[in-house]
Write a protein that holds these residues in place. Structure first.
Motif, short mmCIF file in Angstrom:
data_model
loop_
_atom_site.label_atom_id
_atom_site.label_comp_id
_atom_site.label_asym_id
_atom_site.label_seq_id
_atom_site.Cartn_x
_atom_site.Cartn_y
_atom_site.Cartn_z
N GLY A 12 0.82 -1.20 0.00
CA GLY A 12 0.00 0.00 0.00
C GLY A 12 0.86 1.25 0.00
O GLY A 12 1.76 1.39 0.83
N GLN A 13 0.62 2.14 -0.94
CA GLN A 13 1.32 3.43 -1.01
C GLN A 13 0.34 4.53 -0.60
O GLN A 13 -0.77 4.60 -1.13
CB GLN A 13 1.85 3.68 -2.41
CG GLN A 13 2.67 4.96 -2.57
CD GLN A 13 3.54 4.91 -3.81
OE1 GLN A 13 4.55 4.20 -3.83
NE2 GLN A 13 3.18 5.66 -4.83
N ALA A 213 5.85 2.87 0.60
CA ALA A 213 6.35 4.23 0.75
C ALA A 213 5.23 5.25 0.79
O ALA A 213 4.15 5.05 0.23
CB ALA A 213 7.31 4.56 -0.38
N GLN A 214 5.54 6.38 1.42
CA GLN A 214 4.72 7.57 1.32
C GLN A 214 5.01 8.26 -0.01
O GLN A 214 6.15 8.24 -0.49
CB GLN A 214 5.02 8.52 2.48
CG GLN A 214 4.66 7.98 3.85
CD GLN A 214 3.18 8.06 4.14
OE1 GLN A 214 2.40 8.69 3.41
NE2 GLN A 214 2.76 7.43 5.22
N SER A 215 3.98 8.92 -0.57
CA SER A 215 4.17 9.58 -1.86
C SER A 215 3.28 10.81 -1.98
O SER A 215 2.07 10.73 -1.76
CB SER A 215 3.82 8.60 -3.01
OG SER A 215 3.96 9.23 -4.26
N GLY A 226 7.71 8.37 -2.84
CA GLY A 226 6.93 7.28 -3.43
C GLY A 226 7.80 6.13 -3.89
O GLY A 226 8.79 5.78 -3.26
N HIS A 227 7.41 5.49 -4.99
CA HIS A 227 8.14 4.36 -5.57
C HIS A 227 8.23 3.18 -4.60
O HIS A 227 9.31 2.60 -4.41
CB HIS A 227 9.54 4.78 -6.04
CG HIS A 227 9.51 5.68 -7.24
ND1 HIS A 227 9.50 5.21 -8.54
CD2 HIS A 227 9.46 7.03 -7.33
CE1 HIS A 227 9.45 6.23 -9.39
NE2 HIS A 227 9.42 7.35 -8.67
N GLU A 242 5.78 3.74 -8.40
CA GLU A 242 6.08 5.08 -8.91
C GLU A 242 5.48 6.15 -7.99
O GLU A 242 5.55 6.04 -6.78
CB GLU A 242 5.63 5.18 -10.37
CG GLU A 242 6.35 4.15 -11.25
CD GLU A 242 6.00 4.24 -12.71
OE1 GLU A 242 5.03 4.94 -13.08
OE2 GLU A 242 6.73 3.62 -13.51
N ALA A 243 4.90 7.22 -8.55
CA ALA A 243 4.38 8.32 -7.73
C ALA A 243 2.87 8.24 -7.62
O ALA A 243 2.20 7.57 -8.41
CB ALA A 243 4.80 9.66 -8.31
#
Length: 279
Positions: A12-13, A213-215, A226-227, A242-243
């Motif tokens: 999960g991003q 990651a946080q994005s 991100g990514h 990605e973003a």
């Protein structure tokens, strides 16, 4: 314990907001989506529960882990959907008045399997770009953690830990087949170092690396890279989100590849302590 040979994991991003309630509302549909796609586990980013640079406002929200609404909300979601949840990390109250940056691993019945407090704190000064002193608000953890699960050992770490390879060698040497590195990377450090360091940790240890990651641009003014990645034990990127956020990607890990990679290049077994001689 017999180890399962595959793990279907959802990454999960997020672009986390300032409060636990806002972020639990963001995570809730991701849990349902992950389960609907057949995932056995959902992994979330660092500070999934609260990204709040205002220390006074954050101090009013951070509580002991047992009372944390995000952790307890994730426990309820895990039990409701029958899915494991790695919470990424959540700030919880530490004895000295600061916070611990804590990962919590929750099983499919909603029970806490283990917890890990971030050891290496992000105290950096990147000239003209980033100045950050995590130790002003957070206390460091003092122990590495390998969780024993149906999929074998899962090694826990958080973000800046990534830059300390001895931690990952220790986790892998103590049975971790999957290394979790949830993060909230800055854009300058992400562009320079993210992919190469994640791949390096996988290659060095012959492990899978999962790095949610946080994005995006956060309510508290910060921007994250991100990514989110899944990397296999040979260093191949299996998924790159990605973003943008929120996003979800489900990846199936063939855990037998860990033993194969370590047999071909037995770096963990070949490592030696080498004395240093000045001359």
């Amino acid at each position: 314990m017999d180890k399962r040979d595959t793990l279907r994991i959802a990454i999960g991003q997020l672009c986390s907001a300032r409060t636990q309630a806002e972020n639990l509302a963001m995570v809730t549909p991701l849990v349902s989506d992950a389960k609907g796609q057949g995932a056995e586990m959902l992994a979330l980013p660092e500070v999934a529960s609260m990204m709040n640079a205002d220390r006074k406002a954050a101090d009013a929200l951070v509580v002991a882990a047992a009372d944390d609404p995000f952790i307890n909300g994730c426990r309820e979601l895990a039990a409701r959907h029958g899915i494991w949840i790695h919470t990424g990390s959540t700030p919880v109250r530490a004895p000295d008045g600061r916070f611990f940056n804590r990962s919590t691993l929750i099983d499919g019945g909603g029970d806490i399997v283990t917890e890990y407090d971030k050891i290496h704190l992000f105290d950096v000064n990147i000239e003209g770009k980033v100045v950050f002193t995590e130790s002003k608000a957070f206390a460091p953890g003092d122990a590495a953690v390998v969780a024993e699960t149906p999929w074998g050992g899962l090694g826990l770490s958080i973000c800046y830990d990534l830059r300390f390879p001895k931690l990952y060698n220790a986790l892998a040497s103590h049975g971790a087949r999957v290394l979790f590195i949830p993060a909230a990377f800055t854009v300058p450090t992400g562009e320079a170092h993210w992919h190469v360091l994640m791949r390096a940790r996988a290659i060095e240890t012959g492990s899978f690396v999962i790095s949610p990651a946080q994005s995006g641009h956060h309510d508290d003014g910060r921007t994250t890279y991100g990514h989110s990645l899944a990397v296999d034990p040979w260093g191949t990127v299996l998924a790159d989100l990605e973003a943008g956020a929120p996003k979800l990607r489900v990846v199936e890990l063939d855990l037998t590849r860990v033993a194969s990679a370590r047999a071909q290049i037995p770096a963990l077994d070949n490592a030696r302590e080498v004395p240093l001689r000045h001359s």
